[in-house]
Write a protein that holds these residues in place. Structure first.
Motif, PDB file in Angstrom:
ATOM      1  N   PHE A 300       1.159  -1.291  -0.038  1.00 21.25           N
ATOM      2  CA  PHE A 300       0.067  -0.021   0.051  1.00 21.25           C
ATOM      3  C   PHE A 300       0.830   1.455   0.059  1.00 21.25           C
ATOM      4  O   PHE A 300       0.477   2.221  -0.610  1.00 21.25           O
ATOM      5  N   LEU A 301       2.181   1.286   0.870  1.00 23.65           N
ATOM      6  CA  LEU A 301       2.706   2.232   0.618  1.00 23.65           C
ATOM      7  C   LEU A 301       3.364   2.623  -0.641  1.00 23.65           C
ATOM      8  O   LEU A 301       3.574   3.840  -1.191  1.00 23.65           O
ATOM      9  N   ALA A 302       3.882   1.440  -1.428  1.00 26.79           N
ATOM     10  CA  ALA A 302       4.112   1.735  -2.563  1.00 26.79           C
ATOM     11  C   ALA A 302       3.347   2.014  -3.672  1.00 26.79           C
ATOM     12  O   ALA A 302       3.931   3.041  -4.614  1.00 26.79           O
ATOM     13  N   GLU A 303       2.016   2.051  -3.473  1.00 24.64           N
ATOM     14  CA  GLU A 303       1.123   2.695  -4.173  1.00 24.64           C
ATOM     15  C   GLU A 303       0.609   4.141  -3.749  1.00 24.64           C
ATOM     16  O   GLU A 303      -0.191   4.617  -4.241  1.00 24.64           O
ATOM     17  N   LYS A 304       1.342   4.769  -2.756  1.00 25.31           N
ATOM     18  CA  LYS A 304       0.925   5.828  -2.230  1.00 25.31           C
ATOM     19  C   LYS A 304      -0.255   5.809  -1.581  1.00 25.31           C
ATOM     20  O   LYS A 304      -1.001   7.001  -1.624  1.00 25.31           O
ATOM     21  N   LEU A 305      -0.741   4.698  -1.178  1.00 24.83           N
ATOM     22  CA  LEU A 305      -2.105   4.571  -0.449  1.00 24.83           C
ATOM     23  C   LEU A 305      -1.943   4.785   0.951  1.00 24.83           C
ATOM     24  O   LEU A 305      -3.099   4.838   1.801  1.00 24.83           O
ATOM     25  N   LEU A 306      -0.788   4.988   1.613  1.00 26.22           N
ATOM     26  CA  LEU A 306      -0.619   5.113   3.108  1.00 26.22           C
ATOM     27  C   LEU A 306       0.121   6.443   3.333  1.00 26.22           C
ATOM     28  O   LEU A 306       1.011   6.740   2.541  1.00 26.22           O
ATOM     29  N   PRO A 307      -0.271   7.241   4.452  1.00 24.30           N
ATOM     30  CA  PRO A 307       0.508   8.345   4.671  1.00 24.30           C
ATOM     31  C   PRO A 307       1.961   8.211   5.162  1.00 24.30           C
ATOM     32  O   PRO A 307       2.621   9.245   4.904  1.00 24.30           O
ATOM     33  N   ARG A 308       2.278   6.964   5.591  1.00 19.66           N
ATOM     34  CA  ARG A 308       3.647   6.748   6.041  1.00 19.66           C
ATOM     35  C   ARG A 308       3.997   5.363   6.132  1.00 19.66           C
ATOM     36  O   ARG A 308       3.069   4.581   5.802  1.00 19.66           O
ATOM     37  N   ARG A 309       5.084   4.996   6.343  1.00 17.52           N
ATOM     38  CA  ARG A 309       5.442   3.675   6.503  1.00 17.52           C
ATOM     39  C   ARG A 309       4.962   2.886   7.769  1.00 17.52           C
ATOM     40  O   ARG A 309       5.081   3.771   8.692  1.00 17.52           O
TER      41      ARG A 309
END
Length: 324
Positions: A300-309
């Protein structure tokens, strides 16, 4: 009996009555404290516990009683948990706690259901020309944001050589997704049971891919950390009842389906098929069993769907039985 003796006796009986009434009022004033339980339509074990009155009986010795609060999907349920609008969350898909962690929610993992990869799938209508996941390029795909199916879609697209940007996403609740699917407003639908079984049996939906080999689909029960610290004995009772209920549902599939069907508004055949694809094997959450959570968070982070790791291991874990 003279008049003075009669008056003394009546006075004594009146005092005894007043004391008895006062005692009853004192006991009655200690009303059971509510345990606010959030759930969704796929929260099978919680639904069984509710329908059978199990938690009312199990909580009573603790001075507690359950109250029930329904949500359309896992993300709004955990948002309510984070905002202290519920105390306990019934099972949500493995993706949902990742999104909650990303915004700093104070959650405690109570239990985990063992994998059920076939209980969620990407489906198309029976007359659809789409035959493989690769055919989804440029197509409109409906699913619930942050649900387990969201990760299944990412994993399936990656395996097919596609990215999230290669499709047109449509974020839909299960009810809205079913309506859009049936009228052709979306080309594919990614959904979980019992909605998946209903679409297959009632609408002839065809599976392009389920979670097998892509997403193990482990569901989690959570509590607010505040509640977990304040009432660990309640969580121990709940964990024990979930374990027993999971075994009962798998051992008595027809009886469980007959119980759940009218509550869910579904045919018993749909419920039985859906339950057949869920493990309902309730177990303690350990850090060793959280490995896929990190893969989900990173995807989800790789797809910029999370605000942070998110560090999937940076969570509070409840130890069942510790406070029994």
């Amino acid at each position: 009996m003279n008049a003075d003796h009669f008056i003394q006796r009546r006075t004594a009986l009146g005092m005894l009555g007043a004391l008895t009434a006062g005692s009853a009022l004192a006991q009655g004033s200690a009303a059971p404290q509510p345990v606010r339980i959030g759930y969704q339509k796929s929260s099978t074990l919680i639904a069984v516990l509710r329908l059978q009155g199990t938690l009312e009986r199990a909580f009573a010795p603790l001075g507690l009683k359950p109250t029930w609060h329904e949500f359309t999907s896992g993300l709004p349920l955990l948002e309510a948990l984070n905002l202290d609008n519920v105390d306990v969350s019934a099972d949500v898909a493995d993706t949902v706690p990742v999104f909650a962690q990303a915004v700093g929610a104070q959650l405690t993992f109570l239990a985990q259901e063992a994998p059920s990869p076939a209980a969620q799938a990407i489906v198309v209508r029976s007359d659809s020309p789409l035959r493989t996941v690769a055919d989804l390029r440029g197509k409109r795909v409906g699913f619930a944001k942050a649900a387990g199916v969201h990760y299944l879609l990412l994993a399936a697209l990656a395996k097919a050589g596609l990215g999230f940007k290669d499709i047109e996403p449509a974020y839909l609740t299960p009810a809205d997704g079913r309506a859009a699917f049936e009228r052709g407003a979306i080309d594919a639908w990614v959904v979980w049971d019992p909605f998946l079984s209903a679409a297959q049996i009632q609408s002839g939906a065809r599976v392009l891919a389920d979670g097998t080999g892509l997403a193990s689909y482990q569901r989690y029960y959570l509590a607010s950390t505040r509640f977990a610290r304040a009432r660990p004995e309640a969580l121990s009772v709940l964990y024990a009842e979930l374990e027993k209920t999971g075994r009962w549902v798998k051992a008595q599939p027809k009886e469980a389906a007959a119980l759940l069907a009218p509550f869910w508004g579904l045919d018993a055949a749909v419920v039985e098929q859906a339950n057949g694809r869920r493990s309902y094997a309730v177990r303690a959450v350990t850090r060793e069993r959280l490995g896929e959570q990190q893969r989900i968070a990173d995807a989800f982070l790789a797809e910029k769907l999370l605000p942070r790791r998110v560090d999937a291991l940076d969570v509070d874990l409840f130890k069942p039985g510790a406070a029994s």
